[in-house]
Design a protein around this motif. Structure first.
Motif, short mmCIF file in Angstrom:
data_model
loop_
_atom_site.label_atom_id
_atom_site.label_comp_id
_atom_site.label_asym_id
_atom_site.label_seq_id
_atom_site.Cartn_x
_atom_site.Cartn_y
_atom_site.Cartn_z
N ILE A 169 0.84 -1.20 0.00
CA ILE A 169 0.00 0.00 0.00
C ILE A 169 0.87 1.26 0.00
O ILE A 169 0.63 2.20 -0.76
CB ILE A 169 -0.96 -0.02 1.22
CG1 ILE A 169 -2.01 -1.11 1.02
CG2 ILE A 169 -1.62 1.34 1.42
CD1 ILE A 169 -2.82 -1.44 2.25
N VAL A 170 1.93 1.23 0.81
CA VAL A 170 2.80 2.41 0.87
C VAL A 170 3.48 2.63 -0.48
O VAL A 170 3.52 3.75 -1.01
CB VAL A 170 3.85 2.25 1.99
CG1 VAL A 170 4.85 3.39 1.94
CG2 VAL A 170 3.17 2.20 3.35
N ALA A 171 3.97 1.56 -1.09
CA ALA A 171 4.66 1.69 -2.37
C ALA A 171 3.70 2.23 -3.43
O ALA A 171 4.05 3.14 -4.20
CB ALA A 171 5.23 0.34 -2.81
N SER A 172 2.48 1.68 -3.48
CA SER A 172 1.49 2.19 -4.44
C SER A 172 1.18 3.64 -4.15
O SER A 172 1.07 4.46 -5.07
CB SER A 172 0.19 1.39 -4.36
OG SER A 172 0.46 0.02 -4.41
N GLY A 173 1.10 3.97 -2.85
CA GLY A 173 0.82 5.34 -2.46
C GLY A 173 1.88 6.30 -2.98
O GLY A 173 1.56 7.40 -3.47
#
Lengths: 434, 340
Positions: B264-268
């Motif tokens: 999720i953080v990477a996509s964010g």
């Protein structure tokens, strides 16, 4: 080769390449579903083996079809930007639905290929069927878009600009019904015969008789029925073309002079210079009957059109003759097949005939598309917009053509090689199992 | 109506970058495999990408269809001016899609052909990612000619230069980063491979910062500099800063082995970078030599937009449930079961 010719050659080759894979991708999942269904019902492992054998083939062919289809969506703009600028808003609708159908197809094929043992068997079977249904639907949408180029409706055309655009009317133009039925039946017919031909060959070579005979029967159930329906569908399409695009019909038939009691010319070489046909077999009045159901009906000839608006008569006429001849031959084979099926015997000579017929359906599909596309020339949108106005201003299109020629010929070679390995391997496995 | 369609373009682009991007990145990662885990890595990528790669790439077709139906002048200008990079991209897409499938379905699995497939898959993945970046950069450079006679001006200038090249590398870096993060979760059955992907994710994480700086630096030579526009726009600047700061969160989450959170953080981060780009350039679709062409200018007639929107909404209602079903069926199970 000038830029226009190179662009046309690129489009023709890209479409001609894609259509083979598209035809297989939208029909073979149905064959697979039948075999898979038989396995789930009867539990006989031969049906499972066959389903998986076909599945591996479909996986490879679907990938080639998917990427060559992606290329085509770009080629529309790369080769014909002026066309797309006008046509996009009018005829984008079937493409947007095709995108949806293709998306579902891609999801379903992922589920089917990798879903063994991960879903309830009947749900898994259903995903295979969805591959076929959504693929079949995409085929109809794409052909609907093409049919609009032959029978443009849903807009007004003034001073080189379209107005009053009605995308729904454009999609359901006068040509969409006959073109899509003709194509979808052709796909079932061509793929049915091609698959049957391959399995007939393997059977004749004395390999796994039960599997190959089962495969042949499933494929022919589709192929033979389609081959028998096709002459009727083709006739319906011909009548529509006589009405919608008389110049195309005239080129198909090599019919130069407008006459009543128009003869049907079988075979023959047209000469555009002298506007005559030679070497053909003429059946008096037959063309009038076929086109208008009346021997005394007038059939418009090419003489009603300025020579600038003629398609290449030689190419269109010969391609049409090839398509019809193959169609008749395949209908005959289909009839024989049912006769032999009723007698519960498939003689070896007939199986060899099926082997010989393996590529025929695909050749007929290519010939049919040559009739549609070359027959529409010099127009890209019939009687509205010329192909030469639509072409990209980019020079050096011949390099573009050669690049894709090499790429696709390479792909075709690798695909063929993979199939050969596939068949080798399956047969070895079966033989070692006994 | 235009806004709704632009939303669909943006959403498709985002999903293409996140999902298709991981797929491209996975291909590139195969060029630099873990030394003693080459086969296992290939196997993991086959299993993770096999069921989804075709669906992941349809986002691109969707963008193409929305453009040519809804915003035809944008589509045609791009296809003329960027003819050469588009062809380069297409060749890459054709090669990588087919080779990936061939590798899996080749009936006779032997080292020579398998190595050739892998090598071609990796190379064409890198090649396609690079050209995607070049094309993306060229949209807003202000070099797409409205009218041009000379070949150079019409077909080379739009995309030639250090800036598009740097964006090509940046995009490749992002794809590798996304793929590494994604594959951490897909290799839970192999501790050492997982560790390998974690290292890759960290390495590409650092690489993106450097490549991003390179993009900003290269853009200074442009007529319109991305660097100054990013800094000049408070929201874009904020997005960039947050994306950079999130690297800390990413590293913490990775070291604590929180697979989902890391994803999720990477996509964010990627969403924030795209958001910054979008906020600067909206509502422009492309920037030509004679100024911006907005989505409003380029929009097709109302009747067309309505039909397009209907197709997209109905399509989404059909597509999303089936995509979710696909992801649920193939969510990591730890088994090494193959289709065969």
């Amino acid at each position: 080769m000038d830029d226009l010719m190179a662009a046309r050659a690129t489009m023709a080759f890209s479409l001609g390449f894609h259509i083979i894979f598209a035809a297989i991708g939208m029909t073979m999942p149905f064959f697979m579903s039948v075999s898979h269904w038989l396995h789930l019902k009867k539990g006989d492992p031969v049906y499972l083996e066959l389903t998986k054998m076909w599945m591996r083939g479909v996986a490879i062919l679907f990938a080639v079809g998917a990427v060559s289809g992606t290329v085509l969506s770009f080629e529309l703009g790369l080769l014909w930007p002026q066309f797309m600028e006008h046509a996009g808003p009018i005829i984008g609708m079937p493409f947007s639905w095709e995108g949806t159908a293709f998306f579902i197809e891609a999801v379903a094929i992922g589920l089917f290929l990798y879903g063994w043992g991960r879903m309830k068997p009947w749900v898994h079977w259903g995903t295979g069927l969805v591959v076929g249904i959504s693929g079949f639907a995409s085929g109809i949408f794409v052909v609907a878009a093409n049919s609009w180029m032959n029978s443009p409706t849903g807009f007004d055309w003034e001073d080189g600009q379209a107005s009053n655009i009605d995308p729904v009317a454009a999609m359901f133009n006068d040509a969409w019904l006959h073109q899509s039925i003709h194509m979808q039946v052709a796909a079932l017919q061509a793929v049915g015969f091609a698959v049957a031909g391959v399995h007939a060959f393997l059977y004749l070579r004395g390999r796994n008789a039960k599997l190959n005979l089962t495969a042949l029967k499933i494929a022919m159930a589709f192929g033979a029925v389609a081959a028998l329906v096709q002459p009727l569908v083709g006739h319906f399409a011909g009548e529509r073309v006589a009405h919608l695009q008389p110049a195309k019909l005239a080129a198909m038939e090599g019919h130069f002079k407008t006459t009543t009691y128009a003869p049907l010319t079988i075979g023959g070489i047209p000469d555009e210079e002298s506007e005559t046909m030679s070497w053909g077999l003429e059946i008096p009045g037959a063309l009038s009957i076929l086109a208008h159901r009346d021997p005394s009906a007038e059939v418009i000839g090419l003489d009603q059109f300025p020579k600038d608006d003629w398609p290449n008569v030689m190419v269109v006429h010969l391609a049409f003759q090839v398509m019809v001849a193959i169609g008749m031959l395949m209908a005959g084979l289909g009839l024989l097949y049912f006769w032999f099926l009723k007698k519960k015997t498939l003689p070896r000579w007939f199986l060899w005939a099926l082997v010989a017929a393996t590529p025929l359906g695909m050749i007929a599909i290519e010939a049919g598309w040559i009739v549609t596309e070359v027959g529409r020339q010099p127009w890209i949108i019939y009687e509205v917009f010329r192909t030469e106005e639509a072409v990209t201003p980019m020079p050096g299109m011949v390099y573009h053509f050669v690049l894709f020629l090499v790429l696709y010929l390479g792909l075709a070679a690798v695909t063929t090689w993979l199939f050969w390995r596939q068949i080798q391997n399956t047969q070895q496995k079966l033989e070692s199992h006994g | 109506m235009v806004e709704a369609l632009v939303f669909f373009i943006a959403a498709s682009l985002l999903l293409y970058i996140l999902l298709g991007g991981s797929d491209f990145g996975a291909g590139i990662l195969e060029l630099i495999p873990a030394k003693d885990r080459r086969e296992k890595q290939k196997h993991t990528i086959n299993r993770a990408m096999g069921p989804v790669w075709e669906a992941n790439h349809i986002w691109l077709i969707l963008i193409v269809v929305i453009l040519f139906m809804g915003f035809p002048p944008v589509f045609t200008k791009l296809m003329v001016a960027l003819h050469i990079p588009m062809i380069a991209l297409l060749v890459g897409i054709v090669v990588r899609g087919t080779v990936f499938t061939f590798r899996h379905y080749d009936a006779i699995q032997e080292p020579v052909s398998q190595r050739a497939y892998t090598w071609l898959f990796g190379l064409s993945s890198l090649w396609s990612s690079y050209w995607l970046g070049v094309i993306a950069a060229s949209l807003t450079r202000g070099t797409i000619p409205v009218r041009a006679e000379a070949f150079q001006e019409a077909y080379l200038d739009p995309w030639l230069g250090w800036y598009p090249a740097s964006v090509g590398l940046f995009v490749s870096g992002i794809f590798c980063f996304l793929a590494s993060v994604f594959l951490i979760g897909e290799s839970r059955d192999d501790e050492r491979l997982q560790e390998h992907f974690r290292h890759r994710a960290a390495a590409f994480n650092v690489a993106i910062i450097f490549l991003g700086a390179l993009v900003f630096f290269a853009s200074l030579g442009e007529q319109r500099s991305l660097a100054t526009e990013f800094i000049g726009h408070p929201l874009a600047l904020a997005a960039m800063i947050v994306a950079t700061v999130l690297f800390v969160a990413l590293w913490v989450s990775m070291s604590r082995e929180k697979v989902m959170l890391t994803r999720i953080v990477a996509s964010g981060q990627v969403v924030l970078i795209l958001f910054g780009w979008w906020i600067i350039y909206r509502p422009n679709a492309i920037i030509t030599t004679e100024g911006a062409l907005t989505f409003y200018d380029a929009a097709a007639p109302e009747a067309t937009l309505r039909q397009l929107l209907i197709a997209l909404v109905v399509g989404s209602l059909l597509i999303f449930p089936s995509l979710i079903f696909l992801l649920r069926v193939f969510k990591f199970t730890g088994s090494s079961e193959e289709s065969e």
